[in-house]
Design a protein around this motif. Structure first.
Motif, PDB file in Angstrom:
ATOM      1  N   GLY A  38       7.728  -1.711  17.470  1.00  0.00           N
ATOM      2  CA  GLY A  38       7.498  -0.357  18.066  1.00  0.00           C
ATOM      3  C   GLY A  38       8.396   0.364  18.301  1.00  0.00           C
ATOM      4  O   GLY A  38       8.334   1.570  17.919  1.00  0.00           O
ATOM      5  N   ALA A  39       9.578  -0.327  18.518  1.00  0.00           N
ATOM      6  CA  ALA A  39      10.824   0.626  19.113  1.00  0.00           C
ATOM      7  C   ALA A  39      11.459   1.143  17.504  1.00  0.00           C
ATOM      8  O   ALA A  39      11.980   2.263  17.363  1.00  0.00           O
ATOM      9  N   LYS A  40      11.461   0.282  16.684  1.00  0.00           N
ATOM     10  CA  LYS A  40      11.780   0.802  15.312  1.00  0.00           C
ATOM     11  C   LYS A  40      11.028   1.882  14.544  1.00  0.00           C
ATOM     12  O   LYS A  40      11.488   2.811  14.285  1.00  0.00           O
ATOM     13  N   VAL A 100      13.825   4.556   0.849  1.00  0.00           N
ATOM     14  CA  VAL A 100      14.447   3.656   0.827  1.00  0.00           C
ATOM     15  C   VAL A 100      13.731   2.335   1.558  1.00  0.00           C
ATOM     16  O   VAL A 100      14.052   1.265   1.326  1.00  0.00           O
ATOM     17  N   THR A 101      12.745   2.631   2.383  1.00  0.00           N
ATOM     18  CA  THR A 101      12.111   1.541   2.822  1.00  0.00           C
ATOM     19  C   THR A 101      11.272   0.688   1.987  1.00  0.00           C
ATOM     20  O   THR A 101      11.356  -0.383   2.022  1.00  0.00           O
ATOM     21  N   ILE A 102      10.826   1.452   0.908  1.00  0.00           N
ATOM     22  CA  ILE A 102      10.099   0.563   0.085  1.00  0.00           C
ATOM     23  C   ILE A 102      10.994  -0.182  -0.943  1.00  0.00           C
ATOM     24  O   ILE A 102      10.722  -1.447  -1.273  1.00  0.00           O
ATOM     25  N   ALA A 103      12.213   0.392  -1.317  1.00  0.00           N
ATOM     26  CA  ALA A 103      13.269  -0.491  -1.921  1.00  0.00           C
ATOM     27  C   ALA A 103      13.886  -1.580  -1.243  1.00  0.00           C
ATOM     28  O   ALA A 103      13.939  -2.709  -1.693  1.00  0.00           O
ATOM     29  N   ASN A 104      13.698  -1.429  -0.137  1.00  0.00           N
ATOM     30  CA  ASN A 104      14.093  -2.682   1.024  1.00  0.00           C
ATOM     31  C   ASN A 104      13.030  -3.639   0.857  1.00  0.00           C
ATOM     32  O   ASN A 104      13.586  -4.834   0.929  1.00  0.00           O
ATOM     33  N   ALA A 105      11.952  -3.247   1.075  1.00  0.00           N
ATOM     34  CA  ALA A 105      11.048  -4.286   1.049  1.00  0.00           C
ATOM     35  C   ALA A 105      10.900  -4.746  -0.628  1.00  0.00           C
ATOM     36  O   ALA A 105      10.625  -6.300  -0.449  1.00  0.00           O
ATOM     37  N   PHE A 110      12.852  -6.796   3.487  1.00  0.00           N
ATOM     38  CA  PHE A 110      11.922  -5.919   4.401  1.00  0.00           C
ATOM     39  C   PHE A 110      10.732  -6.303   4.529  1.00  0.00           C
ATOM     40  O   PHE A 110       9.994  -6.213   3.548  1.00  0.00           O
ATOM     41  N   PRO A 111       9.930  -6.681   5.759  1.00  0.00           N
ATOM     42  CA  PRO A 111       8.696  -7.198   5.765  1.00  0.00           C
ATOM     43  C   PRO A 111       7.601  -6.185   5.298  1.00  0.00           C
ATOM     44  O   PRO A 111       7.516  -4.757   5.576  1.00  0.00           O
ATOM     45  N   TRP A 112       6.773  -6.351   4.246  1.00  0.00           N
ATOM     46  CA  TRP A 112       5.844  -5.337   3.497  1.00  0.00           C
ATOM     47  C   TRP A 112       4.878  -4.927   4.656  1.00  0.00           C
ATOM     48  O   TRP A 112       4.343  -3.950   4.541  1.00  0.00           O
ATOM     49  N   LYS A 113       4.522  -5.841   5.650  1.00  0.00           N
ATOM     50  CA  LYS A 113       3.539  -5.628   6.657  1.00  0.00           C
ATOM     51  C   LYS A 113       4.105  -4.256   7.494  1.00  0.00           C
ATOM     52  O   LYS A 113       3.106  -3.535   8.004  1.00  0.00           O
ATOM     53  N   VAL A 115       5.889  -1.715   6.469  1.00  0.00           N
ATOM     54  CA  VAL A 115       6.298  -0.561   5.631  1.00  0.00           C
ATOM     55  C   VAL A 115       5.443   0.592   5.921  1.00  0.00           C
ATOM     56  O   VAL A 115       5.659   1.699   5.975  1.00  0.00           O
ATOM     57  N   PRO A 116       3.999   0.363   6.119  1.00  0.00           N
ATOM     58  CA  PRO A 116       3.116   1.564   6.429  1.00  0.00           C
ATOM     59  C   PRO A 116       3.406   2.132   7.822  1.00  0.00           C
ATOM     60  O   PRO A 116       3.455   3.375   7.912  1.00  0.00           O
ATOM     61  N   GLY A 117       4.060   1.305   8.761  1.00  0.00           N
ATOM     62  CA  GLY A 117       4.385   1.757   9.971  1.00  0.00           C
ATOM     63  C   GLY A 117       5.638   2.575   9.902  1.00  0.00           C
ATOM     64  O   GLY A 117       5.591   3.794  10.342  1.00  0.00           O
ATOM     65  N   TYR A 118       6.465   2.345   8.912  1.00  0.00           N
ATOM     66  CA  TYR A 118       7.814   3.002   8.621  1.00  0.00           C
ATOM     67  C   TYR A 118       7.381   4.503   8.186  1.00  0.00           C
ATOM     68  O   TYR A 118       7.778   5.227   8.499  1.00  0.00           O
TER      69      TYR A 118
END
Length: 335
Positions: A38-40, A100-105, A110-113, A115-118
């Protein structure tokens, strides 16, 4: 991040129990600690807000007042990235960019679950920043539009819409006369859909590849010894890419940078100028940058990282300089 005391408390919880952490997250799975997602998410929103407020803010100043040239805009985009990552990087890693988030996943576990929240957090942060700019600069928008016969939502209002989201080609550098729809149509031939897509893909690939290199603990050329400098160097990378590419497609580099403000623009009266856009290309900045990020991360891992890991594993170090004549005296002052 949790303290040692918090970790001990969580480990003492029996199996199948759950507690609520200070960040509102639930620790489950036999007492294993869930990170503060949540903080992230909140920090990704804040970081992207800072990025767009200062980055798009530079474009606002440039278009509405003439206060910045391209170099000034590029520099402020670089500062925007740097400040945003310094603020939120310690909690969320400072992705502030769905590419960047998708590349990290894909490449960095990086947890795929999450990714949508980010991605949602990043888009919302960009949306709120665009709204803040529109409110703060409303008088300047009105004065500029009246002086140049620009009607929001009508053909030609891309000149004000570009302060918030991207167009290809960049109306300012394509010779578009303010309020003249005919010159806007003529300028469209300067950059085709494939050219814009390819350009955004290339620069985003470079951005993500450089990010991966800088934060790679195995890379001796990275910033593992001083991680704080990574934000500065990533900001410089963005500034360089904006300086180079902005006349083509305004260097989106980031789906949230375009999509969040574009949604705001649609709701704020630009209508079809935002969606589907003058050429129906509203999707291009988002899709091209995601593809570019995937390519860039893959290229770094394939072309560089795997060899960096091998060299480090084999402890290969530079050879000592060859000495051709051991009896030869060293020059005076030599070492």
């Amino acid at each position: 991040m949790t303290t040692d005391a918090e970790t001990e408390d969580v480990e003492a919880v029996p199996d199948d129990s759950e507690i609520v952490t200070d960040g509102g997250e639930i620790a489950t799975d036999g007492g294993a600690t869930e990170e503060y997602w949540g903080a992230k998410y909140v920090n990704e929103l804040v970081g992207t807000f800072i990025l767009i407020l200062l980055g798009d803010g530079a474009v606002v100043v440039s278009v509405l007042t003439g206060g910045f040239d391209l170099f000034g805009v590029a520099v402020l985009w670089g500062f925007a990235v740097m400040f945003a990552v310094y603020w939120v990087g310690g909690v969320s890693e400072g992705h502030i960019n769905p590419a960047v988030t998708i590349a990290n996943a894909i490449y960095r576990d990086f947890p795929w679950k999450h990714v949508p929240g980010y991605i949602v957090s990043q888009i919302v942060g960009a949306f709120l920043a665009a709204g803040t700019l529109l409110i703060t600069w409303s008088g300047y928008y009105q004065q500029f539009s009246q002086a140049n016969n620009v009607v929001r939502g009508q053909p030609g209002s891309s000149i004000t819409g570009m302060t918030l989201w991207t167009f290809f080609p960049n109306p300012v550098f394509a010779g578009v006369k303010v309020g003249d729809f005919n010159t806007l149509k003529e300028a469209a031939f300067l950059v085709s859909f494939p050219q814009a897509f390819f350009s955004e893909m290339v620069i985003t690939a470079i951005l993500v590849g450089v990010i991966f290199a800088l934060v790679d603990d195995d890379n001796p050329m990275g910033t593992r010894a001083s991680p704080g400098i990574a934000a500065f160097l990533i900001g410089l990378t963005v500034a360089a890419l904006v300086q180079y590419e902005a006349p083509i497609s305004m260097a989106a580099l980031n789906p949230a940078r375009d999509l969040g403000p574009r949604i705001l623009g649609y709701l704020a009266g630009w209508g079809s100028v935002a969606f589907p856009g003058p050429r129906g290309g509203w999707w291009l900045p988002s899709v091209s940058t995601i593809v570019g990020g995937i390519i860039g991360g893959g290229l770094y891992d394939f072309l560089t990282r795997r060899y960096v890991i091998r060299l480090e594993a084999e402890e290969i170090e530079p050879e000592e300089p060859a000495v051709h004549d051991e009896e030869q005296e060293r020059p005076a002052g030599g070492s």
